[in-house]
Write an enzyme that holds these catalytic residues in place. Structure first.
Site, PDB file in Angstrom:
ATOM      1  N   TRP A 130       0.691  -1.389  -0.022  1.00 52.85           N
ATOM      2  CA  TRP A 130       0.002   0.091   0.014  1.00 52.85           C
ATOM      3  C   TRP A 130       0.917   1.185  -0.018  1.00 52.85           C
ATOM      4  CZ3 TRP A 130       1.878   2.578   3.917  1.00 52.85           C
ATOM      5  CH2 TRP A 130       2.462   1.644   5.203  1.00 52.85           C
ATOM      6  N   ASN A 131       2.210   1.254   0.182  1.00 49.51           N
ATOM      7  CA  ASN A 131       2.720   2.335   0.405  1.00 49.51           C
ATOM      8  C   ASN A 131       3.104   2.981  -0.727  1.00 49.51           C
ATOM      9  OD1 ASN A 131       4.638   0.204  -0.113  1.00 49.51           O
ATOM     10  ND2 ASN A 131       6.347   1.156   0.942  1.00 49.51           N
ATOM     11  N   LYS A 154      -3.124  -8.347  -7.303  1.00 53.25           N
ATOM     12  CA  LYS A 154      -3.874  -8.534  -5.621  1.00 53.25           C
ATOM     13  C   LYS A 154      -3.108  -7.222  -5.077  1.00 53.25           C
ATOM     14  CE  LYS A 154      -4.817  -9.481  -1.460  1.00 53.25           C
ATOM     15  NZ  LYS A 154      -4.234  -8.680  -0.480  1.00 53.25           N
ATOM     16  N   ALA A 156      -3.207  -4.223  -1.843  1.00 55.79           N
ATOM     17  CA  ALA A 156      -3.554  -4.252  -0.416  1.00 55.79           C
ATOM     18  C   ALA A 156      -4.972  -3.733  -0.073  1.00 55.79           C
ATOM     19  CB  ALA A 156      -2.241  -3.393   0.310  1.00 55.79           C
ATOM     20  N   GLY A 206       6.484  -7.031   0.359  1.00 54.57           N
ATOM     21  CA  GLY A 206       5.519  -6.876   1.458  1.00 54.57           C
ATOM     22  C   GLY A 206       6.462  -7.373   2.528  1.00 54.57           C
ATOM     23  N   SER A 207       5.720  -7.873   3.303  1.00 54.13           N
ATOM     24  CA  SER A 207       6.688  -8.160   4.828  1.00 54.13           C
ATOM     25  C   SER A 207       7.372  -9.361   4.712  1.00 54.13           C
ATOM     26  CB  SER A 207       5.297  -8.415   5.991  1.00 54.13           C
ATOM     27  OG  SER A 207       4.693  -9.511   5.737  1.00 54.13           O
ATOM     28  N   GLU A 228      10.370  -8.799  -2.780  1.00 55.85           N
ATOM     29  CA  GLU A 228      11.195  -7.939  -1.982  1.00 55.85           C
ATOM     30  C   GLU A 228      10.328  -7.562  -0.802  1.00 55.85           C
ATOM     31  OE1 GLU A 228      10.856  -3.642  -1.413  1.00 55.85           O
ATOM     32  OE2 GLU A 228      11.329  -3.447  -3.404  1.00 55.85           O
ATOM     33  N   LEU A 229      11.052  -7.958   0.404  1.00 56.12           N
ATOM     34  CA  LEU A 229      10.551  -7.884   1.827  1.00 56.12           C
ATOM     35  C   LEU A 229      11.022  -6.775   2.642  1.00 56.12           C
ATOM     36  CD1 LEU A 229      10.755 -11.876   1.932  1.00 56.12           C
ATOM     37  CD2 LEU A 229       8.899 -10.551   0.874  1.00 56.12           C
ATOM     38  N   CYS A 262      10.519   0.904   2.212  1.00 56.87           N
ATOM     39  CA  CYS A 262      11.130  -0.250   2.470  1.00 56.87           C
ATOM     40  C   CYS A 262      12.761   0.103   2.427  1.00 56.87           C
ATOM     41  CB  CYS A 262      10.939  -1.221   1.385  1.00 56.87           C
ATOM     42  SG  CYS A 262       9.373  -2.073   1.529  1.00 56.87           S
ATOM     43  N   GLU A 356      12.453  -3.862  11.743  1.00 52.84           N
ATOM     44  CA  GLU A 356      12.070  -2.896  10.668  1.00 52.84           C
ATOM     45  C   GLU A 356      11.326  -1.940  11.204  1.00 52.84           C
ATOM     46  OE1 GLU A 356      10.699  -2.513   6.012  1.00 52.84           O
ATOM     47  OE2 GLU A 356       9.782  -4.195   7.168  1.00 52.84           O
TER      48      GLU A 356
END
Length: 451
Positions: A130-131, A154, A156, A206-207, A228-229, A262, A356
């Site tokens: 969402w960022n 898909k 957020a 995401g996370s 990418e986490l 991130c 984080e």
């Protein structure tokens, strides 16, 4: 499930989107699969023309899309406009260069011809955050589609309006049906979608927890992933650095997008001889940040995107203080409003050093020398990117090799760039996006040998 748009600044609930039913998901998968059969046979100039039209459309609808992004996610209008413009640039970059990036590589053998080609994987399932609700989509989608793939997006759950606006923009730009389609499903329904044979690969930003879960399902079904986490990026300031430039870069990197980035510089490792002066400079810059309604053109920082995210950051701050960190600037928060905050006396065992932090909270640690800075920088489960500030460029090259991250920026703010691959190591994930490396992530590598 209902996907809901809530303005994080005002709390206004302004739109609802119903999740897709099982039969609708089946129709979307079938449509995307059929669309791929046609799209990957289209020549590069055709695809490029579609993306050039899309870039023009983004410029035409700039204010409309920026207002939607700010209303749904909370970043300032200036940040939203910049994000849309960056997406348009991404379209033009790959329209101009994708064909050259994917040219077959001939390999000299005894054959009449032998070589390696890069071909699309099919339907790419993208699970996006969402960022940066527009840029994160365009970052993967433009190269993936220019390579001949199609995609199901898909989004957020708090930015469905942005996702639907992206789908509509592709449609208005003349892309065929099924090339870019939103998939509004809850997390439990994703397992079946990932496992479906019509999905060629998955990309997720995401996370760490989300990436681990998706990778496990993809692995069980022999599906390629790009992940990418999380990130807890270090910014190292050595004693010979340009302190004024380094201070501005540190604050820009950490406080942009209300700290919800991130690749933001989250851990500031400053060599002892300049630590006090660097601290003074960044504190002055942080105090000057104007926070408030992101629709106000004079405001520089909006709210945290969701209340639960602000609550998590509050808990991390409270724990950090209990563990010995000092709040030099900020620390106040209410609801989704979180003041730009600077913590000093942060030790490597502190929660804000180990975890984080996703918000406008900078953690400053004083180090004795460059060796200690590198050691502390690498003492993280994450390895997304790092920044290094020094005027000795030979030394910078030597030190950069020791940083266990996916990207190192010397005397510059870490940023994503269409020309350069981005991605992490360790718990920050694997695979790359952007650059020629990134577009090839969305391809299969085929060897052709003609005797």
């Amino acid at each position: 499930m209902i996907f809901t748009s809530i303005n994080p600044y005002s709390g206004e609930h302004f739109a609802d989107y119903s999740a897709h039913a099982e039969w609708q998901v089946e129709n979307l998968l079938s449509t995307a699969n059929r669309a791929f059969s046609d799209w990957f046979m289209r020549p590069f100039p055709y695809r490029a023309d579609c993306f050039r039209k899309l870039a023009g459309l983004l410029h035409t609808k700039l204010d409309e899309l920026a207002l939607l992004m700010t209303s749904e996610m909370g970043k300032t209008l200036a940040e939203s406009r910049g994000e849309i413009e960056k997406c348009a640039g991404q379209c033009l970059h790959y329209a101009d260069h994708a064909e050259a990036m994917l040219q077959p590589d001939p390999v000299a053998t005894e054959a009449n011809y032998s070589g390696v080609s890069y071909e699309p994987v099919g339907v790419v399932l993208a699970i996006m955050p969402w960022n940066f609700p527009f840029w994160q989509v365009f970052r993967y989608a433009v190269p993936a589609l220019m390579a001949g793939n199609v995609t199901l997006l898909k989004p957020a759950p708090n930015v469905p309006g942005c996702a639907m606006a992206i789908e509509q923009a592709f449609r208005e730009a003349g892309f065929p049906d099924g090339i870019m389609t939103c998939l509004l499903v809850d997390v439990p329904e994703l397992k079946a979608v990932i496992a479906d044979d019509r999905i060629g690969m998955i990309t997720l930003t995401g996370s760490e927890r989300a990436g681990t879960s998706v990778a496990a399902i993809a692995g069980a079904n022999v599906k390629k992933c790009v992940l990418e986490l999380g990130g807890s990026d270090p910014l190292i300031v050595l004693a010979d650095a340009d302190l004024d430039a380094a201070a501005r870069a540190a604050v820009t990197s950490r406080m942009g997008n209300a700290g919800q980035v991130c690749i933001a510089a989250k851990r500031w490792l400053v060599e002892a001889p300049v630590a006090d002066e660097f601290t003074r400079r960044v504190a002055q810059l942080i105090r000057a940040i104007k926070q408030g309604n992101p629709l106000d053109p004079t405001v520089q920082m909006g709210p945290i995107a969701r209340l639960d995210l602000a609550d998590t950051l509050r808990q991390q701050l409270a724990t950090a203080r209990q563990q010995g960190a000092t709040v030099l600037v900020g620390g106040q928060s209410e609801g989704t409003a979180f003041a730009p905050t600077l913590l000093t006396h942060v030790q490597p065992n502190n929660v804000v050093f180990r975890e984080e932090t996703f918000g406008p909270l900078a953690a400053l640690t004083t180090v004795r020398n460059a060796d200690e800075a590198i050691r502390y920088a690498n003492e993280s489960r994450y390895g997304l990117s790092a920044a290094l500030w020094t005027t000795d460029l030979d030394r910078a090259t030597y030190l950069a090799r020791q940083l266990r991250v996916g990207s190192v920026f010397v005397n510059a703010v870490v940023r994503s760039d269409s020309r350069l691959p981005i991605g992490g190591v360790k718990k920050s994930g694997f695979g790359r996006e952007l650059g020629y490396v990134g577009i090839r992530e969305f391809c299969t590598t085929k060897t052709t040998y003609i005797a």
